[in-house]
Design a protein around this motif. Structure first.
Motif, PDB file in Angstrom:
ATOM      1  N   THR A 598      12.635 -13.219  -0.721  1.00  0.00           N
ATOM      2  CA  THR A 598      12.373 -12.810  -2.102  1.00  0.00           C
ATOM      3  C   THR A 598      13.278 -11.636  -2.456  1.00  0.00           C
ATOM      4  OG1 THR A 598      10.060 -13.452  -1.872  1.00  0.00           O
ATOM      5  CG2 THR A 598      10.593 -11.990  -3.705  1.00  0.00           C
ATOM      6  N   PRO A 599      13.817 -11.574  -3.681  1.00  0.00           N
ATOM      7  CA  PRO A 599      14.628 -10.418  -4.068  1.00  0.00           C
ATOM      8  C   PRO A 599      13.862  -9.113  -3.894  1.00  0.00           C
ATOM      9  CG  PRO A 599      14.841 -12.165  -5.694  1.00  0.00           C
ATOM     10  CD  PRO A 599      13.754 -12.591  -4.748  1.00  0.00           C
ATOM     11  N   ILE A 600      14.567  -8.063  -3.493  1.00  0.00           N
ATOM     12  CA  ILE A 600      13.919  -6.783  -3.238  1.00  0.00           C
ATOM     13  C   ILE A 600      13.186  -6.277  -4.474  1.00  0.00           C
ATOM     14  CG2 ILE A 600      14.347  -4.347  -2.674  1.00  0.00           C
ATOM     15  CD1 ILE A 600      16.603  -5.229  -0.895  1.00  0.00           C
ATOM     16  N   GLY A 601      13.800  -6.458  -5.630  1.00  0.00           N
ATOM     17  CA  GLY A 601      13.170  -5.982  -6.854  1.00  0.00           C
ATOM     18  C   GLY A 601      11.839  -6.644  -7.139  1.00  0.00           C
ATOM     19  N   ASP A 602      11.636  -7.860  -6.604  1.00  0.00           N
ATOM     20  CA  ASP A 602      10.370  -8.559  -6.827  1.00  0.00           C
ATOM     21  C   ASP A 602       9.303  -8.178  -5.811  1.00  0.00           C
ATOM     22  OD1 ASP A 602      11.623  -9.832  -8.898  1.00  0.00           O
ATOM     23  OD2 ASP A 602      12.047 -11.679  -7.787  1.00  0.00           O
ATOM     24  N   VAL A 603       9.723  -7.592  -4.693  1.00  0.00           N
ATOM     25  CA  VAL A 603       8.749  -7.188  -3.668  1.00  0.00           C
ATOM     26  C   VAL A 603       7.928  -5.999  -4.133  1.00  0.00           C
ATOM     27  CG1 VAL A 603       8.514  -6.252  -1.328  1.00  0.00           C
ATOM     28  CG2 VAL A 603      10.091  -8.140  -1.769  1.00  0.00           C
ATOM     29  N   GLY A 604       8.571  -5.091  -4.862  1.00  0.00           N
ATOM     30  CA  GLY A 604       7.871  -3.900  -5.329  1.00  0.00           C
ATOM     31  C   GLY A 604       7.868  -2.804  -4.278  1.00  0.00           C
ATOM     32  N   THR A 605       7.193  -1.732  -4.590  1.00  0.00           N
ATOM     33  CA  THR A 605       7.122  -0.583  -3.677  1.00  0.00           C
ATOM     34  C   THR A 605       5.674  -0.218  -3.421  1.00  0.00           C
ATOM     35  OG1 THR A 605       7.137   1.054  -5.462  1.00  0.00           O
ATOM     36  CG2 THR A 605       9.269   0.328  -4.632  1.00  0.00           C
ATOM     37  N   THR A 606       5.477   0.546  -2.364  1.00  0.00           N
ATOM     38  CA  THR A 606       4.158   1.119  -2.121  1.00  0.00           C
ATOM     39  C   THR A 606       3.955   2.297  -3.067  1.00  0.00           C
ATOM     40  OG1 THR A 606       5.098   2.509  -0.381  1.00  0.00           O
ATOM     41  CG2 THR A 606       4.125   0.425   0.287  1.00  0.00           C
ATOM     42  N   THR A 607       2.751   2.792  -3.135  1.00  0.00           N
ATOM     43  CA  THR A 607       2.408   3.864  -4.060  1.00  0.00           C
ATOM     44  C   THR A 607       2.623   5.222  -3.396  1.00  0.00           C
ATOM     45  OG1 THR A 607       0.761   2.458  -5.101  1.00  0.00           O
ATOM     46  CG2 THR A 607       0.592   4.817  -5.515  1.00  0.00           C
ATOM     47  N   PHE A 608       3.457   6.042  -4.018  1.00  0.00           N
ATOM     48  CA  PHE A 608       3.635   7.408  -3.536  1.00  0.00           C
ATOM     49  C   PHE A 608       2.534   8.286  -4.126  1.00  0.00           C
ATOM     50  CE2 PHE A 608       8.088   5.853  -3.334  1.00  0.00           C
ATOM     51  CZ  PHE A 608       8.280   6.027  -1.974  1.00  0.00           C
ATOM     52  N   ARG A 609       1.878   9.036  -3.277  1.00  0.00           N
ATOM     53  CA  ARG A 609       0.790   9.902  -3.726  1.00  0.00           C
ATOM     54  C   ARG A 609       1.030  11.333  -3.249  1.00  0.00           C
ATOM     55  NH1 ARG A 609      -1.876   5.174  -1.959  1.00  0.00           N
ATOM     56  NH2 ARG A 609      -2.944   4.064  -3.620  1.00  0.00           N
ATOM     57  N   PRO A 610       0.486  12.311  -3.974  1.00  0.00           N
ATOM     58  CA  PRO A 610       0.600  13.694  -3.508  1.00  0.00           C
ATOM     59  C   PRO A 610      -0.175  13.867  -2.206  1.00  0.00           C
ATOM     60  CG  PRO A 610      -0.085  13.564  -5.816  1.00  0.00           C
ATOM     61  CD  PRO A 610      -0.212  12.191  -5.256  1.00  0.00           C
ATOM     62  N   PRO A 611       0.204  14.836  -1.368  1.00  0.00           N
ATOM     63  CA  PRO A 611       1.301  15.777  -1.589  1.00  0.00           C
ATOM     64  C   PRO A 611       2.615  15.234  -1.056  1.00  0.00           C
ATOM     65  CG  PRO A 611       0.079  16.420   0.360  1.00  0.00           C
ATOM     66  CD  PRO A 611      -0.634  15.210  -0.200  1.00  0.00           C
ATOM     67  N   TYR A 612       3.709  15.721  -1.628  1.00  0.00           N
ATOM     68  CA  TYR A 612       5.046  15.303  -1.201  1.00  0.00           C
ATOM     69  C   TYR A 612       5.296  15.715   0.240  1.00  0.00           C
ATOM     70  CZ  TYR A 612      10.156  15.159  -0.985  1.00  0.00           C
ATOM     71  OH  TYR A 612      11.450  14.921  -0.610  1.00  0.00           O
ATOM     72  N   THR A 613       4.893  16.906   0.588  1.00  0.00           N
ATOM     73  CA  THR A 613       4.914  17.378   1.974  1.00  0.00           C
ATOM     74  C   THR A 613       3.524  17.894   2.311  1.00  0.00           C
ATOM     75  OG1 THR A 613       5.674  19.574   1.273  1.00  0.00           O
ATOM     76  CG2 THR A 613       7.354  17.987   1.961  1.00  0.00           C
ATOM     77  N   PRO A 614       3.142  17.921   3.593  1.00  0.00           N
ATOM     78  CA  PRO A 614       1.785  18.366   3.953  1.00  0.00           C
ATOM     79  C   PRO A 614       1.499  19.791   3.473  1.00  0.00           C
ATOM     80  CG  PRO A 614       2.837  17.264   5.806  1.00  0.00           C
ATOM     81  CD  PRO A 614       3.901  17.433   4.769  1.00  0.00           C
ATOM     82  N   VAL A 615       0.263  20.011   3.105  1.00  0.00           N
ATOM     83  CA  VAL A 615      -0.200  21.324   2.651  1.00  0.00           C
ATOM     84  C   VAL A 615      -1.345  21.758   3.557  1.00  0.00           C
ATOM     85  CG1 VAL A 615      -1.205  22.623   0.722  1.00  0.00           C
ATOM     86  CG2 VAL A 615       0.443  20.791   0.273  1.00  0.00           C
ATOM     87  N   VAL A 616      -1.264  22.965   4.101  1.00  0.00           N
ATOM     88  CA  VAL A 616      -2.328  23.430   4.985  1.00  0.00           C
ATOM     89  C   VAL A 616      -3.603  23.643   4.168  1.00  0.00           C
ATOM     90  CG1 VAL A 616      -0.735  24.529   6.605  1.00  0.00           C
ATOM     91  CG2 VAL A 616      -1.658  25.853   4.718  1.00  0.00           C
ATOM     92  N   LEU A 617      -4.729  23.430   4.802  1.00  0.00           N
ATOM     93  CA  LEU A 617      -6.007  23.541   4.100  1.00  0.00           C
ATOM     94  C   LEU A 617      -6.231  24.949   3.573  1.00  0.00           C
ATOM     95  CD1 LEU A 617      -8.283  21.420   6.466  1.00  0.00           C
ATOM     96  CD2 LEU A 617      -7.260  20.746   4.296  1.00  0.00           C
TER      97      LEU A 617
END
Length: 1018
Positions: A598-617
């Motif tokens: 399948t074309p890559i554009g049709d596969v789609g992407t996973t969902t990026f969620r915060p945080p971009y980098t880990p944050v200490v509690l």
């Protein structure tokens, strides 16, 4: 023994003298060679320089092996130089300073730093967990979904303990964190995320408009990759242009510049969280991390791009690195990751690394270019330096397990391995660059596949928008997919000008930035290097390095039917490591596309969620720790209570007097005395904790009619009404008196624990469902104190204080009026929660003590005493009044409590109305509120005790047919009383039930819940 000690000491000195053998004699513009730091790794003493990261310092000490992978415990080395690093996770410090899972590429070296590698036993070099790699064929992707089933008894005793022990990476801290953290709030017009060339080009234009501008950069230096990649800007070296631009911006009062600050998440309405690493670990006098809470009208996302790895046999061996990372360590830190580097690439950028290595005096045996042809300027420069360049060539496999010893070369077309084997100790790979689109995706931005550049780039046709439907985030530069320096800066200026226009600002009169950079050939969409080996050999090409996801795992997922990219992610754990797919996601999507056809554009992407980098509690909590975790709320009269014998009770977040002990009397005696004083004369109560919510607007009456079970819009100004509030399921959640102030204003009283929740409940409905209604709410709980004067002599006390007509004709029951009492402006409500004559006086908090003392002065004539919350509960239970939280538990309706009279029969609708008509809520066998009197009047039933019925359940035990909700000793009745919910209770008056209390059964009669009627001759 002496000779042995001499040999040990000699060996120690030899190790120390060679500790920085990989440090180059020249280079390293980020380090200060005059400032040396000592640190340790796994107990081994090492040295580095100020400006090093832990990663560069480890490589300078020839420490390539830094950890073990999660699943198979394979040896792992440093692969990257930034936040995308998947392998180099360590535990910092010990004891109270213990902090696991810290990325070596993001840790700035400081003197005394102590780091330990993770996820191995007994040691990093010899890890028994590596046995799982030997049996990896038995542990394919998703194996945990199909195993641990039988025998069933083994799950609890063997499988679960084993899995729990294997889970996780670093050890969890057990001691209290001594470092401090803080939150900082900023409101700006323009937020620029990223301080590279593109970000600074945009900042230059934004600053020229004169509006508030904030620029944040995650690293500790400005300019991004400008120093390493050597473009010329406005006729100068890029680093010189960066330095001058920063100096100009720093002089402007309306511009803030923050280094070491990472935007971790972009949310609705321009709300951004950014984490600033303000200090090193252990500096407890200063905040270690600062969490920025930013509100921005517009956001420029100049977050750059991340280099992609390539998939080939053995691409996880320590010494296989990203090409850009090798270049970074040589140029920025003066560190040679290795002496002989083979470069594998599918684009021109990796040729820059070859040039840098040769200029540093290091060897590049070969550049293997997967593309059929490579004739660009960068490639020709490499050839002129005498470097062997092989086109249409790839790596079949890496020779070595714990370190790279060489590579076997193959054709990129996949005809098989050749006999050519190249000796080397580093492999620098470059599969292209992926725009960092995470922040764009956080707030709803879509991405699209660019076939020409082989990248997922922001889809500017589907941008995140604000509540007015306007653009919120503007991608710029390489984050937008413009990977060449010339295109990137031009794109950043275009994005900044578009943003300025959308804000309605005047376009700055600044000339465009001139950039001189080498043109590059188009990259090749390369993911897997076909190595021509056996299928088992090909299966050792890795996609996700930390979670040990192989190319073959994606193929297995597809065969198992997990064809959605989100399903593949969860089945294989692809992109679920601590780097959150920064290196693996695009490769994984492309390989999934290849497997599906399948074309890559049709596969789609996973969902990026915060945080971009880990944050200490700790940074998330900020100051909310210890006593500040949930600050104790105190009424304006708290100090008086504390100095007059108050025995405290926590009520929600407040502290309230449970009772006031005189002399040596017991708590129960104090409660009895206070309750009797209200019944026989008069008492005074601090009721300031009751919620006071102002609801105002032309649609306020209509809104409250929907919130309460009875009608509030029919109230006249100056009158009050008791109201019940239910949730969508028809269950009672709060109650209180509503007073109408004027035609458009209501004051809603709530329970102490319900004030904040009810206010949030109101706002949820107004913002999400009835946003078009003209209604506003405000929480005035702490703005006003509330003092209750109750008892037969209550009116006399108010009349003696003077200032307001509180006679029966002047202030009837369920009315209120404003005026002066004792010279203080107040509102007086004629309501009662005790059944006695009662007045509640609302007064501004700063006048609370004045009127409290005035009441006490005149009350002496009637022997008035303060009473606490327990006496209040006794009084209300004696007259059968309910208490939210006692008689309710989230499954009780107003009808269950006999409050049908408080439900309007005329209103068409209210929240919970239709739910209350469901069959199980009108079942006649439901538990109903009753009064309970024990046969022995001295025995007080414990709250929560259950009534035992005659029926037996499936286990042969007696069924529970009811429970005690509130239980007290009534001093006015001289006996115990209780309220409870009993099956068909309203039809069982006079029946004797057995309540189980431990091993005893207590005989209890079902009675009317109104035990006492004031003035009725009880």
């Amino acid at each position: 023994m002496l000779f042995k000690q001499i040999r040990i000491e000699k060996l120690r000195r030899q190790l120390e003298s060679s500790a920085m053998s990989a440090r180059l004699a020249k280079g390293g513009h980020l380090i200060d060679r005059d400032s040396a730091f000592d640190f340790s790794f796994n107990g081994r003493r090492m040295s580095g320089f100020a400006g090093d990261t832990l990663a560069s310092a480890l490589l300078a000490n020839s420490q390539q092996l830094v950890g073990r992978s999660f699943k198979y415990h394979r040896p792992r080395g440093i692969m990257a130089s930034g936040v995308e690093e998947p392998n180099g996770l360590v535990t910092l410090g010990a004891g109270e300073f213990l902090e696991p899972n810290q990325r070596v590429t993001s840790i700035d070296l400081f003197d005394g730093l102590a780091a330990q590698s993770q996820n191995h036993w007994p040691s990093l070099e010899f890890d028994l967990g590596a046995a799982s790699d030997i049996v990896s064929k038995l542990l394919p992707a998703g194996f945990y979904y199909k195993t641990f089933m039988q025998p069933r008894a083994a799950w609890e005793r063997f499988f679960e303990p084993l899995i729990r022990r294997a889970a996780g990476l670093g050890p969890a801290p057990k001691e209290r964190d001594p470092d401090t953290y803080e939150h900082f709030y900023a409101h700006v017009d323009i937020l620029i995320v990223g301080g590279g060339l593109s970000g600074l080009a945009a900042a230059r234009l934004a600053a020229a408009t004169g509006v508030r501008t904030l620029v944040v950069e995650q690293s500790r230096y400005w300019g991004g990759r400008s120093y390493v990649d050597t473009a010329r800007v406005d006729g100068r070296k890029s680093d010189e242009w960066v330095e001058e631009t920063i100096e100009d911006l720093a002089e402007l009062e309306h511009v803030q510049l923050r280094l070491r600050t990472t935007a971790t998440g972009v949310y609705d309405h321009g709300y951004v969280l950014a984490l600033e690493r303000a200090a090193d670990q252990g500096l407890t006098k200063a905040p270690r991390h600062r969490m920025w809470r930013i509100r921005a009208k517009k956001i420029i996302m100049a977050t750059g791009a991340i280099e992609r790895p390539l998939c080939f046999g053995g691409n996880d061996v320590p010494g296989v690195m990203l090409s850009s990372a090798v270049r970074d360590y040589v140029v920025n830190y003066g560190v040679s990751p290795g002496d002989r580097t083979v470069i594998l690439t599918a684009n021109d950028d990796a040729y820059r690394t070859a040039t840098v290595l040769i200029e540093a005096g290091l060897s590049v045996p070969a550049i293997l270019d997967l593309r059929p042809h490579s004739e660009g300027e960068l490639a020709n420069t490499a050839r002129d330096l005498g470097i062997r360049v092989e086109c249409a060539a790839g790596i079949a496999s890496v020779v070595g397990r714990r370190t790279v010893r060489g590579v076997r070369v193959c054709s990129s077309a996949g005809e098989g391995a050749t006999s050519d084997e190249i000796e080397c100790d580093i492999v620098a790979m470059s599969g292209g660059w992926s725009p960092s689109v995470h922040l764009w995706s956080h707030c709803g931005g879509k991405v699209r596949w660019d076939e020409r550049l082989a990248i997922m780039r922001p889809d500017r046709g589907n941008p995140p928008i604000n509540s007015q439907g306007l653009r919120l985030v503007y991608p710029a530069g390489s984050a937008a997919g413009e990977l060449n320096a010339i295109d990137a800066i031009q794109d950043a200026e275009t994005a900044a000008l578009a943003l300025i226009g959308d804000l309605g600002l005047r376009r700055p009169m600044l000339s465009a930035i001139r950039v001189d950079a080498v043109a590059e050939q188009a990259p090749m969409a390369a993911w897997l290097v076909p190595n021509g080996l056996t299928k088992a050999g090909r299966s050792k090409a890795w996609v996700d390095f930390q979670n040990d996801v192989k190319v073959s795992d994606i193929e297995v997922a597809v065969r198992e039917g997990y064809e959605s990219v989100e399903h593949t992610k969860r089945y294989t754990t692809l992109g679920m490591a601590t780097d959150q797919g920064k290196l693996s996601n695009v490769n994984g999507i492309a390989l999934l596309s290849r497997t599906l056809g399948t074309p890559i554009g049709d596969v789609g992407t996973t969902t990026f969620r915060p945080p971009y980098t880990p944050v200490v509690l700790g940074a998330i909590a900020g100051d909310a720790r210890g006593q500040l975790f949930l600050p104790t709320r105190k009424t304006p009269i708290d100090e008086w209570h504390a100095s007059n014998g108050a025995f405290w009770e926590p009520v929600s977040a407040w502290r309230r007097p449970y009772c006031y002990q005189n002399g040596g009397e017991s708590i129960q005696d104090a409660v009895n005395r206070e309750a009797l004083k209200v019944r026989m004369s008069v008492g005074i109560l601090d009721a300031s904790t009751l919620g006071k919510l102002l609801v105002k607007g032309p649609d306020a009456g209509k809104f409250l009619d929907m919130l309460y079970t009875n009608s509030m819009s029919t109230l006249k100004p100056g009158t009050c009404r008791y109201g019940l509030m239910c949730n969508e399921n028809g269950f009672l959640i709060d109650d209180g008196v509503v007073a109408r102030i004027d035609d458009e204003t209501f004051l809603c009283h709530t329970t102490t624990g319900g004030a904040d929740q009810v206010h949030a409940w109101m706002e949820e409905w107004l913002q999400c469902e009835w946003w078009y209604w003209n209604v506003f709410t405000a929480n005035l709980t702490e703005q006003f104190a509330q003092i209750c004067v109750a008892g037969p002599n209550a009116r006399d006390v108010l009349e003696d204080l003077g200032g307001m007509d509180v006679s029966e004709g002047g202030l009837p029951f369920m009315r209120w009026k404003a005026g002066e009492v004792g010279g203080v402006e107040v509102r007086v409500f004629r309501v009662s929660f005790s059944g006695e004559l009662s007045f509640e006086i609302a007064v501004p908090s700063n006048s609370a003590m004045e009127i409290w003392n005035a009441f006490l002065d005149v009350g002496r004539n009637y022997e008035m005493e303060p009473y606490g919350t327990e006496a209040l509960h006794v009084l209300r239970a004696e007259v059968g009044f309910i208490m939210i939280g006692d008689e309710t538990d989230g499954t009780v309706t107003p009808q269950d409590l006999g409050l049908d009279w408080a439900i309007s029969k005329k209103k068409r609708d209210f929240i919970g109305k239709r739910a209350q008509e469901r069959a199980f809520l009108v079942n006649p066998n439901r538990l109903r509120l009753v009064g309970l009197e024990t046969t022995d009047p001295e025995v007080v039933l414990p709250s929560g005790a259950h009534a035992i019925g005659e029926r037996r359940n499936v286990h042969g035990h007696p069924e529970m047919t009811g429970r005690v909700t509130s239980s007290y000793y009534s001093p006015i009745l001289n006996r115990s009383i209780a309220l409870g919910l009993v099956e068909r209770g309203h039809k069982r008056m006079g029946e004797v039930l057995q309540f189980a209390v431990g091993s005893d059964l207590i005989s209890t009669k079902v009675v009317d819940p109104k035990f006492y009627r004031p003035g009725a001759g009880n």
